[in-house]
Design a protein around this motif. Sequence first.
Motif, short mmCIF file in Angstrom:
data_model
loop_
_atom_site.label_atom_id
_atom_site.label_comp_id
_atom_site.label_asym_id
_atom_site.label_seq_id
_atom_site.Cartn_x
_atom_site.Cartn_y
_atom_site.Cartn_z
N UNK A 41 0.81 -1.22 0.00
CA UNK A 41 0.00 0.00 0.00
C UNK A 41 0.85 1.27 0.00
N UNK A 42 2.07 1.17 0.47
CA UNK A 42 2.90 2.36 0.69
C UNK A 42 3.15 3.21 -0.55
N UNK A 43 3.59 2.64 -1.68
CA UNK A 43 3.84 3.52 -2.85
C UNK A 43 2.59 4.31 -3.28
N UNK A 44 1.45 3.65 -3.33
CA UNK A 44 0.22 4.33 -3.72
C UNK A 44 -0.19 5.40 -2.72
N UNK A 45 -0.03 5.11 -1.44
CA UNK A 45 -0.40 6.09 -0.42
C UNK A 45 0.55 7.29 -0.42
N UNK A 46 1.81 7.06 -0.72
CA UNK A 46 2.74 8.19 -0.84
C UNK A 46 2.37 9.06 -2.05
N UNK A 47 1.96 8.42 -3.14
CA UNK A 47 1.51 9.17 -4.31
C UNK A 47 0.25 9.98 -3.98
N UNK A 48 -0.68 9.37 -3.22
CA UNK A 48 -1.89 10.09 -2.81
C UNK A 48 -1.55 11.25 -1.89
N UNK A 49 -0.53 11.10 -1.05
CA UNK A 49 -0.11 12.21 -0.18
C UNK A 49 0.45 13.36 -1.01
N UNK A 50 1.18 13.04 -2.08
CA UNK A 50 1.69 14.08 -2.99
C UNK A 50 0.52 14.78 -3.66
N UNK A 51 -0.47 14.01 -4.12
CA UNK A 51 -1.67 14.60 -4.76
C UNK A 51 -2.43 15.48 -3.77
N UNK A 52 -2.61 15.00 -2.55
CA UNK A 52 -3.32 15.79 -1.53
C UNK A 52 -2.58 17.09 -1.26
N UNK A 53 -1.26 17.03 -1.20
CA UNK A 53 -0.47 18.24 -0.97
C UNK A 53 -0.63 19.22 -2.12
N UNK A 54 -0.58 18.70 -3.34
CA UNK A 54 -0.74 19.57 -4.51
C UNK A 54 -2.12 20.20 -4.59
N UNK A 55 -3.14 19.42 -4.33
CA UNK A 55 -4.51 19.93 -4.35
C UNK A 55 -4.71 20.97 -3.25
N UNK A 56 -4.21 20.66 -2.06
CA UNK A 56 -4.35 21.59 -0.94
C UNK A 56 -3.61 22.89 -1.20
N UNK A 57 -2.40 22.79 -1.75
CA UNK A 57 -1.62 24.00 -2.04
C UNK A 57 -2.30 24.82 -3.14
N UNK A 58 -2.84 24.17 -4.15
CA UNK A 58 -3.54 24.89 -5.22
C UNK A 58 -4.78 25.59 -4.67
N UNK A 59 -5.51 24.91 -3.81
CA UNK A 59 -6.69 25.50 -3.19
C UNK A 59 -6.30 26.69 -2.32
N UNK A 60 -5.21 26.57 -1.59
CA UNK A 60 -4.75 27.67 -0.72
C UNK A 60 -4.35 28.89 -1.54
N UNK A 61 -3.78 28.67 -2.70
CA UNK A 61 -3.40 29.80 -3.56
C UNK A 61 -4.62 30.45 -4.19
N UNK A 62 -5.55 29.62 -4.65
CA UNK A 62 -6.73 30.14 -5.36
C UNK A 62 -7.73 30.79 -4.40
N UNK A 63 -7.97 30.15 -3.29
CA UNK A 63 -8.96 30.65 -2.32
C UNK A 63 -8.45 30.38 -0.91
#
Length: 182
Positions: free
Chosen positions: A152-174
């Motif tokens: 599960x680890x590789x996929x969950x690390x990829x999801x953590x990268x996606x969550x970070x990117x989405x969260x950072x994009x949301x923080x910049x936009x709104x």
Amino acid sequence: MERNLSLIALFAALIAALAMMPQIHLPMGVPITAQSLGIMLCGTVLGPKRGALAVGLYMLVAAMGLPILAGGRGGLAPFVGPSAGFIWGWPVAAMVTGWIMGRWRGGVGLTAFCASVIGCILVLYPFGIVGLWLLAPQSTALPTIALSMAVFLPGDLLKAVLAAGITQTLARARPQSLLSRN
């Protein structure tokens, strides 16, 4: 108040939508799904309380029989099956992820990544391991099950990268929509 309820419902729906994405079936009975990305986002965006409430709402609706868990499952059976440990650990994982997001004041992206890894890997995996050990029909030794979580680890690390990117994009936009930082 209405905004909070709407966001909690929206993020519960997000987890349900991610559950409908194709999954990878494993012989141990716990599939690899995209749901944990939703759990990460509940914590990184909504914060500890709202994030855990969104996950709790999702679990409640699934327990009532709506087929919104991975593989189109619903009802009470998944809550006592091989993946039950993960399911029961989701609110705790979202809460820990949100708590870390609110406490660490570094960059949003890095903080969201670290919070997701700690909350949805380091905190969630023990729930999943113990649940699998207790509830899986082919229960083996606890260390063997813990080692098997490595898939599960590789996929969950990829999801953590996606969550970070989405969260950072949301923080910049709104910026005001990132409730975990308010």
